[in-house]
Design a protein around this motif. Structure first.
Motif, mmCIF file in Angstrom:
data_model
loop_
_atom_site.group_PDB
_atom_site.id
_atom_site.type_symbol
_atom_site.label_atom_id
_atom_site.label_comp_id
_atom_site.label_asym_id
_atom_site.label_seq_id
_atom_site.Cartn_x
_atom_site.Cartn_y
_atom_site.Cartn_z
ATOM 1 N N ALA A 1 -8.443 0.010 7.211
ATOM 2 C CA ALA A 1 -7.620 0.127 5.829
ATOM 3 C C ALA A 1 -7.382 -1.344 5.388
ATOM 4 O O ALA A 1 -7.381 -1.698 4.196
ATOM 5 N N ALA A 2 -7.096 -2.096 6.390
ATOM 6 C CA ALA A 2 -6.783 -3.374 6.052
ATOM 7 C C ALA A 2 -7.770 -4.219 5.562
ATOM 8 O O ALA A 2 -7.681 -5.014 4.633
ATOM 9 N N TRP B 1 -0.755 -1.471 9.174
ATOM 10 C CA TRP B 1 -2.075 -1.208 8.729
ATOM 11 C C TRP B 1 -2.951 -0.737 9.916
ATOM 12 O O TRP B 1 -2.984 -1.381 11.030
ATOM 13 N N GLU C 1 -8.873 -3.480 2.001
ATOM 14 C CA GLU C 1 -8.018 -3.852 0.998
ATOM 15 C C GLU C 1 -8.352 -5.294 0.884
ATOM 16 O O GLU C 1 -8.379 -5.736 -0.444
ATOM 17 N N LEU D 1 0.665 -1.161 -0.113
ATOM 18 C CA LEU D 1 0.035 0.112 0.078
ATOM 19 C C LEU D 1 0.864 1.204 -0.137
ATOM 20 O O LEU D 1 1.904 1.241 0.358
ATOM 21 N N LEU E 1 -1.094 5.052 3.725
ATOM 22 C CA LEU E 1 -2.080 3.913 4.378
ATOM 23 C C LEU E 1 -1.350 3.425 5.642
ATOM 24 O O LEU E 1 -2.176 2.362 6.191
ATOM 25 N N ARG E 2 -0.275 3.434 5.692
ATOM 26 C CA ARG E 2 0.495 2.810 6.561
ATOM 27 C C ARG E 2 0.378 3.536 7.950
ATOM 28 O O ARG E 2 0.532 4.801 7.851
#
Length: 349
Positions: free
Chosen positions: A41-42, A37, A45, A9, A13-14
């Motif tokens: 967000a995780a 993550w 994805e 990513l 987004l981290r």
């Protein structure tokens, strides 16, 4: 699962991990996607890709800390409450399309002298939420870490590619292996106790055995209630556990049954040791009473004779005889010697 190598990513987004979030990772086709993550967000994805799953590890989260995760993943409020409050009985529950499992973790606390230990088994808890595209582990306790479990799974992409159920299997296998290690340590302690109980002039008392019984009971509370939930996982309790993973659970179930049998045996052995200890104490008390009685009998002879001749009478047998005193001493010696020989012959002295 298919597709090419997992993409990384963008850096935006981290996110840094929170104190209660031990790890949050995305796994695609058995491989970990790089980066840190956020839980939302995780899962976004994973669902965008239509493959893989999220594994979130939490350590002793509060109500406020877990609420956001619970809302994102649709966790049932009753299961969330159990996960936060801990002190739950081992169990397996199904909430719609989510499995919730509670496991008691145990750790052997070593002591130089197990016969004088106040605590030999330390317990904790691990709760596992399993969905179709996520698994969330919640830990309580200092010794219940799952870092090694995660690393071991990440080193075996083929196993990890089986999905969230493979994580559930790895966690249960890790917990049950700890049960085996603890039972072996306790078995050594019980063998040492057994030898001490039947050792002459042993200093062990019944309280020490009761301490061990209490620790075995603590282990039993972790093991016995888990037998039924583990059996369900081997019998197709939920479609979230595919057939490929179900066979692995059978191996864990076999180990758990072995532990349960050994723990039940510990309880019986300790009960027998308590009975033997009480019988030994009773026998020792009987021997002491017989010795006291024997010595009291020996002392009563000279006491009685001295008491009679100590009375102030002028007319008494042999009172003014020159050999009266030696004769009394000889009579006391003969009577006491005869009594002593009889007591020794009958095992009273």
């Amino acid at each position: 699962m298919g597709g090419g190598p997992p993409a990384t990513l963008p850096p935006k987004l981290r996110v840094p991990m929170s104190a209660y979030v031990v790890d949050c990772a995305v796994y695609i086709d058995g491989a970990r996607v790089e980066g840190r993550w956020a839980h939302d967000a995780a899962i976004e994805e994973v669902r965008r890709r239509g493959e893989g799953f999220v594994w979130i590890g939490l350590h002793e989260p509060s109500d406020e800390q877990i609420n956001g995760i619970a809302e994102t993943f649709g966790l049932h409020e009753l299961a969330v409450e159990d996960a936060v409050n801990a002190h739950q009985r081992p169990k397996l529950e199904r909430y719609d399309d989510t499995l919730f499992m509670v496991l008691k973790t145990v750790c052997y606390v070593g002591h130089a002298e197990p016969t004088t230990a106040n605590e030999l088994v330390e317990t904790g808890e691990v709760m596992v939420f399993v969905g179709r595209d996520f698994v969330i582990t919640v830990r309580h306790g200092r010794h219940s870490g799952l870092r090694d479990v995660r690393h071991k799974l990440e080193a075996d992409p083929e196993q990890l590619a089986l999905g969230p159920a493979s994580v559930l299997h790895a966690v249960t296998d890790h917990v049950v292996d700890a049960y085996l290690a603890v039972t072996e340590a306790i078995e050594d302690d019980i063998d040492e106790m057994e030898a001490e109980v039947f050792t002459p002039r042993s200093t062990m008392d019944a309280e020490q055995i009761y301490v061990m019984k209490r620790e075995v009971l603590e282990l039993r509370r972790a093991v016995t209630p888990l037998v039924a939930p583990m059996r369900k996982l081997t019998e197709g309790y939920s479609s979230l556990v595919p057939h490929e993973v179900r066979s692995y659970f059978r191996n864990v179930d076999d180990h758990l049954s072995t532990v349960a049998e050994r723990v039940a045996g510990f309880n019986e052995i300790l009960t027998t040791l308590v009975d033997a200890m009480l019988a030994r104490i009773s026998m020792r008390q009987n021997n002491d009473m017989r010795k006291i009685t024997a010595y009291a009998g020996l002392i009563s002879v000279p006491t009685m004779i001295a008491g009679i001749y100590g009375m102030n009478f002028d007319v008494m047998p042999e009172l003014h005889w020159n050999f009266g005193y030696p004769m009394v001493i000889i009579a006391i010696g003969l009577i006491c010697g005869t009594l002593y020989r009889n007591f020794r012959k009958n095992g009273w002295l």
